[in-house]
Scaffold this motif. Structure first.
Motif, PDB file in Angstrom:
ATOM      1  N   UNK A  21     -62.853  -2.601  51.182  1.00 18.59           N
ATOM      2  CA  UNK A  21     -63.521  -1.324  51.466  1.00 18.59           C
ATOM      3  C   UNK A  21     -63.047  -0.719  52.784  1.00 18.59           C
ATOM      4  N   UNK A  22     -62.859  -1.519  53.809  1.00 15.64           N
ATOM      5  CA  UNK A  22     -62.414  -0.999  55.109  1.00 15.64           C
ATOM      6  C   UNK A  22     -60.978  -0.469  55.037  1.00 15.64           C
ATOM      7  N   UNK A  23     -60.180  -1.075  54.216  1.00 18.37           N
ATOM      8  CA  UNK A  23     -58.786  -0.655  54.065  1.00 18.37           C
ATOM      9  C   UNK A  23     -58.679   0.661  53.279  1.00 18.37           C
ATOM     10  N   UNK A  24     -59.474   0.788  52.216  1.00 22.40           N
ATOM     11  CA  UNK A  24     -59.363   1.953  51.335  1.00 22.40           C
ATOM     12  C   UNK A  24     -60.227   3.138  51.750  1.00 22.40           C
ATOM     13  N   UNK A  25     -61.235   2.902  52.589  1.00 19.16           N
ATOM     14  CA  UNK A  25     -62.149   3.984  52.963  1.00 19.16           C
ATOM     15  C   UNK A  25     -61.433   5.171  53.617  1.00 19.16           C
TER      16      UNK A  25
ATOM     17  N   UNK B 237     -59.482   8.396  41.198  1.00 22.41           N
ATOM     18  CA  UNK B 237     -60.106   7.456  40.261  1.00 22.41           C
ATOM     19  C   UNK B 237     -59.534   6.049  40.449  1.00 22.41           C
ATOM     20  N   UNK B 238     -58.221   5.947  40.641  1.00 24.57           N
ATOM     21  CA  UNK B 238     -57.605   4.634  40.865  1.00 24.57           C
ATOM     22  C   UNK B 238     -58.132   3.983  42.138  1.00 24.57           C
TER      23      UNK B 238
ATOM     24  N   UNK C 118     -60.234   0.489  42.354  1.00 30.33           N
ATOM     25  CA  UNK C 118     -59.742  -0.645  43.148  1.00 30.33           C
ATOM     26  C   UNK C 118     -60.740  -1.070  44.222  1.00 30.33           C
ATOM     27  N   UNK C 119     -61.662  -0.180  44.554  1.00 32.37           N
ATOM     28  CA  UNK C 119     -62.596  -0.418  45.645  1.00 32.37           C
ATOM     29  C   UNK C 119     -63.518  -1.602  45.348  1.00 32.37           C
TER      30      UNK C 119
END
Length: 193
Positions: A18-22, A7-8, A12-13
């Motif tokens: 997006x490229x970092x967290x994907x 969920x976090x 944050x997305x």
């Protein structure tokens, strides 16, 4: 892995990260789908295992539509027997025991959210229609239980055997509690006889 982590990550997305967290989010979702959290498994192997599981699930769903698999029979039989058992308890005016047993059963197979949703609706009311609550609780329990029928015969066996043991344990506990109460009522506290 916790649900809060996912969920976090979702919260944050945004378009900038997006490229970092994907990759992190993909790994967490794969772990959640596979129900495994193992840092020794690389991302590509997790992805491969997840793809296999999704393909297997699609095959099972297609087979169930064509009625070529006989899955769900054990669970449907359990539901029929459980319904008769709960109805018998309810017919003897022990509706609170039937509700308690159904609550324990739904929690034991992962239906905590389903039970909580109903409790929110009924728990705050002073004029609870217990029969209606029991009916809706059983319906939610059966929905949760039927979700295991599409996962395979082993899951069906595991869930039904586990439920039988949990119900047996709960009934034994209630029986012992009633027995202790009767003995305490019959005991003379002065002589301890």
């Amino acid at each position: 892995m916790s649900y809060k982590e996912i969920k976090d990550l979702l919260n944050r997305l945004n378009s900038e990260n997006i490229e970092e967290l994907k990759p992190i989010l993909t790994r967490k979702v794969n772990e959640l789908i596979l129900k495994m959290n193992d840092d020794n498994i690389c991302d590509s192997e997790l992805e491969s295992l997840c793809n296999f599981l999704i393909t297997r699930e699609e095959f099972r769903n297609e087979s169930m539509k064509q009625k070529s698999l006989i899955e769900g029979l054990l669970i449907e039989h359990f539901i029929k027997v459980f319904d008769e058992f709960i109805s018998e308890i309810n017919n003897k005016y022990y509706i609170s025991h039937a509700i308690e047993l159904t609550n324990t059963s739904i929690r034991s197979i992962g239906g905590i959210a389903r039970g909580y949703r109903l409790m929110k609706n009924y728990g705050l009311s002073k004029d609870v229609n217990k029969v209606q609550y029991l009916t809706e609780l059983k319906a939610e329990f059966y929905k949760q239980l039927r979700s295991y029928s599409s996962k395979g015969i082993y899951e069906e066996q595991f869930v039904t055997c586990g439920l039988i043991n949990i119900i047996k344990f709960e009934l034994e506990e209630q029986l012992q509690e009633h027995g202790r109460y009767v003995i305490s009522m019959l005991t003379d506290h002065k002589t301890k006889k």
